[in-house]
Design an enzyme around this catalytic site. Structure first.
Site, mmCIF file in Angstrom:
data_model
loop_
_atom_site.group_PDB
_atom_site.id
_atom_site.type_symbol
_atom_site.label_atom_id
_atom_site.label_comp_id
_atom_site.label_asym_id
_atom_site.label_seq_id
_atom_site.Cartn_x
_atom_site.Cartn_y
_atom_site.Cartn_z
ATOM 1 N N GLU A 123 -9.951 -1.756 5.337
ATOM 2 C CA GLU A 123 -10.252 -1.951 7.111
ATOM 3 C C GLU A 123 -11.660 -2.388 6.904
ATOM 4 O O GLU A 123 -12.049 -3.071 6.341
ATOM 5 C CB GLU A 123 -10.508 0.158 6.863
ATOM 6 C CG GLU A 123 -9.425 1.167 7.066
ATOM 7 C CD GLU A 123 -8.503 0.961 7.934
ATOM 8 O OE1 GLU A 123 -8.628 -0.257 8.944
ATOM 9 O OE2 GLU A 123 -7.773 1.876 8.203
ATOM 10 N N HIS A 135 -7.156 -4.447 10.447
ATOM 11 C CA HIS A 135 -6.634 -4.125 8.840
ATOM 12 C C HIS A 135 -5.268 -5.031 8.496
ATOM 13 O O HIS A 135 -4.670 -5.407 9.136
ATOM 14 C CB HIS A 135 -6.987 -2.895 8.278
ATOM 15 C CG HIS A 135 -5.418 -2.159 8.511
ATOM 16 N ND1 HIS A 135 -5.995 -0.701 9.393
ATOM 17 C CD2 HIS A 135 -4.521 -2.321 8.853
ATOM 18 C CE1 HIS A 135 -4.732 -0.007 9.724
ATOM 19 N NE2 HIS A 135 -3.785 -1.211 9.437
ATOM 20 N N ASN A 182 -6.993 -2.525 14.354
ATOM 21 C CA ASN A 182 -8.573 -2.936 14.249
ATOM 22 C C ASN A 182 -8.678 -4.532 13.225
ATOM 23 O O ASN A 182 -9.929 -4.181 12.595
ATOM 24 C CB ASN A 182 -9.444 -1.642 13.789
ATOM 25 C CG ASN A 182 -9.366 -1.325 12.078
ATOM 26 O OD1 ASN A 182 -7.760 -1.823 11.566
ATOM 27 N ND2 ASN A 182 -9.080 -0.187 11.493
ATOM 28 N N ASP A 196 0.993 -0.992 -0.191
ATOM 29 C CA ASP A 196 -0.239 0.291 0.172
ATOM 30 C C ASP A 196 1.039 1.065 -0.173
ATOM 31 O O ASP A 196 1.812 1.185 0.322
ATOM 32 C CB ASP A 196 -1.076 -0.323 1.236
ATOM 33 C CG ASP A 196 -0.622 -0.614 2.856
ATOM 34 O OD1 ASP A 196 0.569 0.011 2.765
ATOM 35 O OD2 ASP A 196 -1.008 -0.870 3.842
HETATM 36 C C1 GLP Z 1 -0.246 0.427 8.575
HETATM 37 C C2 GLP Z 1 -0.166 -0.305 6.965
HETATM 38 C C3 GLP Z 1 0.087 -1.382 7.506
HETATM 39 C C4 GLP Z 1 0.122 -2.285 8.661
HETATM 40 C C5 GLP Z 1 -0.394 -1.858 9.830
HETATM 41 C C6 GLP Z 1 0.222 -1.761 11.425
HETATM 42 O O1 GLP Z 1 -1.810 0.763 8.401
HETATM 43 N N1 GLP Z 1 -0.486 0.282 6.382
HETATM 44 O O2 GLP Z 1 0.508 -3.078 6.241
HETATM 45 O O3 GLP Z 1 0.266 -4.055 8.691
HETATM 46 O O4 GLP Z 1 -0.099 -0.441 9.831
HETATM 47 O O5 GLP Z 1 1.600 -1.145 11.081
HETATM 48 P P1 GLP Z 1 2.205 -0.811 12.934
HETATM 49 O O6 GLP Z 1 3.157 -2.270 12.679
HETATM 50 O O7 GLP Z 1 3.534 -0.239 13.362
HETATM 51 O O8 GLP Z 1 1.927 -1.391 14.231
#
Ligand code: GLP
Length: 236
Positions: free
Chosen positions: A143, A138, A136, A67
């Site tokens: 989402e 995702h 959440n 993404d």
């Molecule tokens: C973002 C990314 C996800 C990732 C998530 C969790 O929203 N789009 O791909 O898995 O954050 O991030 P973190 O590893 O910093 O908790």
């Protein structure tokens, strides 16, 4: 779904890097799907170490990232493009033309998304997709919703994701409201998935073990993936 619980973040990062490096050794022209966020950082550091020690070669590897925020130029410090370059790509011998990340500055996100899907298919599909997970549930930026969205597209971020990701920005108002994300179908079509869930995601992993598959908890779709490993951290 194979859930492996390790004692700390470093062990999770070691294991994930080993799995990725093993795939690249088996198939030097592997197609890897990469993720951003703080969780995979240690994994990328280990891959860099392995590369520096001559253990793994990325010269034939192609990558597709999950993404990208809409509206952040590549050189913006919070763009996922910047993240990947700083945390992995500039330290290894991957070829620039083999790196694909959705273009968050595209004029037309529908066309960009379609072209991204086509590029993944033309490359032969993702061999191993690395994933993190949001608080959440995702994955990528898919989402919670009342349906599973199949393909790459522009998505609206939920307030909880904007709040969670605001820690990386100077001000919450700077967090983009939309992103381009691989769809759930895109992610599920990877031949293998490795999801990293640090200690902060223990509740997410616990909920995942309820075995309820629902678009309100997007990560739950992974129950239907034939080759999915979840690496989770629990000190107890
Ligand atoms: C973002 C990314 C996800 C990732 C998530 C969790 O929203 N789009 O791909 O898995 O954050 O991030 P973190 O590893 O910093 O908790």
């Amino acid at each position: 779904m194979n859930i492996i619980t390790v004692k700390n973040y470093d062990m999770m990062s070691d294991l994930a890097a080993l799995l990725i490096a093993a795939r690249v050794l088996e198939k030097p022209n592997s197609i890897l799907g990469f993720a951003t966020g703080s969780t995979p950082n240690g994994t990328y550091q280990n891959l860099i170490k392995m590369y520096n020690n001559g253990l793994v070669d990325f010269s034939q590897v192609k990558t597709f990232n999950l993404d990208e925020y809409c509206g952040l130029p590549q050189e913006h410090e919070q763009s996922y493009n910047y993240y990947m370059n700083e945390n992995l790509f500039k330290h290894i011998n991957i070829k620039a033309e083999n790196i694909k990340i959705p273009n968050g500055m595209a004029d037309d996100f529908d066309t960009e998304s379609m072209e991204y899907e086509t590029a993944i298919k033309n490359a032969g599909g993702v061999d191993l997709q690395l994933l993190g997970v949001g608080l959440n549930g995702h994955i990528g930026f898919n989402e919670p919703d009342n349906i599973f969205h199949n393909i790459t597209r522009e998505v609206e971020l939920t307030q909880s994701t904007i709040d969670a990701n605001s820690r990386f920005f100077q001000d919450k108002s700077e967090v983009p409201k939309t992103a381009i994300s691989m769809g759930i179908g895109t992610i599920m079509s990877a031949k293998e998935i490795v999801l990293l869930a640090g200690e902060d995601k223990n509740e997410v992993v616990q909920k995942l073990q309820d075995n309820v598959v629902s678009p309100e908890f997007p990560v739950s779709i992974l129950h239907y993936h034939p080759k999915c490993t979840i690496i989770t951290v629990n000190k107890n």
